[in-house]
Design a protein around this motif. Structure first.
Motif, PDB file in Angstrom:
ATOM      1  N   HIS A 354      -0.967  17.074  77.567  1.00 54.91           N
ATOM      2  CA  HIS A 354      -0.002  15.451  77.745  1.00 54.91           C
ATOM      3  C   HIS A 354       0.603  15.170  76.322  1.00 54.91           C
ATOM      4  O   HIS A 354       1.456  14.244  76.404  1.00 54.91           O
ATOM      5  N   GLY A 355       0.379  15.804  75.391  1.00 51.88           N
ATOM      6  CA  GLY A 355       0.945  15.515  74.049  1.00 51.88           C
ATOM      7  C   GLY A 355      -0.083  14.839  73.224  1.00 51.88           C
ATOM      8  O   GLY A 355      -0.796  14.029  73.549  1.00 51.88           O
ATOM      9  N   LEU A 356       0.184  14.930  71.884  1.00 56.35           N
ATOM     10  CA  LEU A 356      -0.779  14.569  70.811  1.00 56.35           C
ATOM     11  C   LEU A 356      -0.826  12.894  70.977  1.00 56.35           C
ATOM     12  O   LEU A 356      -2.113  12.365  70.887  1.00 56.35           O
ATOM     13  N   ALA A 357       0.128  12.112  70.891  1.00 56.79           N
ATOM     14  CA  ALA A 357       0.225  10.820  71.028  1.00 56.79           C
ATOM     15  C   ALA A 357       0.410  10.138  72.229  1.00 56.79           C
ATOM     16  O   ALA A 357       0.923   8.933  72.345  1.00 56.79           O
ATOM     17  N   ALA A 358       0.218  10.786  73.509  1.00 60.40           N
ATOM     18  CA  ALA A 358       0.476  10.226  74.618  1.00 60.40           C
ATOM     19  C   ALA A 358      -0.224   9.177  74.903  1.00 60.40           C
ATOM     20  O   ALA A 358      -1.520   9.036  74.670  1.00 60.40           O
ATOM     21  N   ARG A 359       0.265   8.082  75.678  1.00 56.09           N
ATOM     22  CA  ARG A 359      -0.581   6.958  75.936  1.00 56.09           C
ATOM     23  C   ARG A 359      -1.474   7.261  76.960  1.00 56.09           C
ATOM     24  O   ARG A 359      -1.281   8.141  77.876  1.00 56.09           O
TER      25      ARG A 359
END
Length: 470
Positions: A354-359
């Protein structure tokens, strides 16, 4: 003073122990930079540190945790074995007195890795810090989170000299252990207090290192004398784990009213407790042949405590809690290290996806890590809840029904290798508890043991000779 945020993705991991280091490894990749904030000064070689008093007690790493570590750090098992750790097959290299009698030593189903905690932590730490993306900030204390109830933006820290500053982060992971400030930090951001459950048996631990008898230093089985929660009295137990350098680490424990306290578990009384207070004198007999190498270490920090962060109505983005900061278990079951490793692996999988800073990432992580936490929690509390005073209201009807079935399974496992393997599927944290509810296992529980009970500990004549008992 505040550091300027960098365009590079940054993760901050609070706590540099087992779970914290594995979390840092998990985030190296999804993050360009991982900063591990550690309150203590960490030794460069295996050695004690002030913030980890439980390192003086016995630890084991079940194969469910070993496999997770190996995925995060390929080759870590070989590195541990090269450093002196032992791989012990389950239940082949285990002599265990259960509440239902002695287990047979069945062919290998799973395994545990045995080592002193100092060696384990140092080996993992060296492997993690070899990655140039991971930085270690020692002698630094986390004070509070920055940001708001919707999203965390970093953490306020204080260095040993008193200087405070903010570390900006795309993700903050709390792996600070039993002393975690996360409940307070969250309410300071305006969030509600998390739901918590405690099961406190009043368990106290006393441990000592020993040099094994000369002929037993090349290998000896794990010895585990378990209590019987059904007898209505305090639960007294003992572990002997063969670790590096021909040593045995022995941990004795007792629940409320049966503790091996500092007054009666030092010197010769340590051996006396093992010989006279446990359900079988084997451990005391073995200790009488071994040479003490350390003082007796004592602790009462053994309560089962779990925060149900996954149930909170709202959860801030960019913050997650792992390891003992999320759930701490009675150490007798040996699951804390494995749950920490499995949780770190889930963290890596979700951040990669999802990605490190994904909501919503942090909420996903808390829900995902609740699965291994729940498995270990149920294993520990299904037994501990029966000790007097462990909970405010005592065991529930569900607790009693579950315990009755598990008790029947454990009785069956003393004389049925197939059922014993299904039980170790779960205790090793390699499979979920649902495996114990399949039709074949249910039938096995109905039929009971297929072989008669053992009359004594299943040590071979050669093992008895090597330990000086024959």
């Amino acid at each position: 003073m505040s550091e300027r945020p960098s365009p590079a993705r940054t993760a901050v991991v609070l706590g540099g122990s087992h779970t914290g280091m594995l979390a840092a490894r998990a985030l190296a990749g999804p993050a360009d930079r991982v900063v591990v904030v550690e309150r203590d000064a960490l030794p460069s070689t295996p050695g004690p540190r002030r913030g980890l008093p439980q390192a003086r007690h016995a630890h084991m790493l079940w194969s469910g945790g070993v496999r997770a570590m190996e995925e995060l750090l390929p080759g870590i098992t070989a590195a541990l074995l090269d450093a002196g750790a032992r791989r012990a097959p389950v239940t082949t290299d285990m002599v265990v007195l259960s509440p239902h009698g002695w287990f047979r030593r069945w062919p290998e189903s799973h395994h545990v890795v045995l080592a002193g905690r100092d060696l384990l932590d140092a080996t993992v730490r060296k492997a993690v810090l070899a990655d140039e993306r991971v930085e270690l900030l020692q002698n630094t204390e986390a004070l509070r989170l920055t940001g708001d109830a919707k999203a965390v933006t970093g953490v306020r820290v204080r260095e040993r000299g008193g200087r405070e500053r903010d570390l900006a982060a795309d993700l903050v992971v709390d792996a600070t252990g039993r002393g975690s400030g996360a409940p307070r930090w969250l309410t300071d951001l305006g969030l509600p207090a998390p739901e918590q459950r405690r099961v406190d048996t009043g368990l106290a631990y006393a441990s000592r290192l020993h040099l094994a008898p000369e002929h037993a230093r090349g290998g000896f089985p794990v010895i585990n004398i378990q209590p019987d929660p059904r007898d209505g009295g305090p639960g007294r137990a003992g572990f002997l784990l063969p670790i590096e350098d021909g040593r045995w680490i022995v941990t004795l424990s007792g629940t409320r009213g049966g503790e091996p306290g500092p007054a009666n578990a030092s010197g010769d009384d340590f051996v006396r407790f093992a010989r006279e207070q446990l359900r079988h004198p084997l451990l005391g007999q073995l200790l009488a042949q071994a040479q003490p190498l350390s003082d007796v270490a004592f602790t009462r920090a053994t309560v089962n405590r779990r925060y149900f962060y996954e149930r909170m109505p709202t959860w801030p983005d960019r913050f997650t809690v792992l390891g003992d900061a999320l759930a701490a278990f009675n150490p007798a079951y040996g699951h804390g290290l494995a749950v920490g490793a499995q949780s770190a692996l889930l963290l890596r999988q979700l951040t990669q996806r999802h990605g490190l800073a994904a909501r919503g990432l942090s909420r996903r992580v808390q829900k995902a890590v609740a699965r291994p936490v729940a498995a270990a929690w149920d294993l520990a509390t299904s037994q501990d809840v029966f000790y007097p005073g462990a909970t405010e209201n005592g065991p529930s009807v569900r607790d009693r029904l579950a315990a009755a079935y598990v008790s029947r399974l454990m009785h069956t496992a003393t004389g049925n290798g197939r059922i014993a393997r299904r039980v170790t599927d779960v205790t090793s944290l390699e499979r979920r508890a649902e495996v114990l509810l399949t039709p074949s296992v249910l039938l096995g529980a109905v039929l009971g043991p297929l072989r008669p009970s053992l009359s004594g500990p299943p040590l071979t004549g050669e093992e008895l000779k090597r330990a000086g008992l024959e």
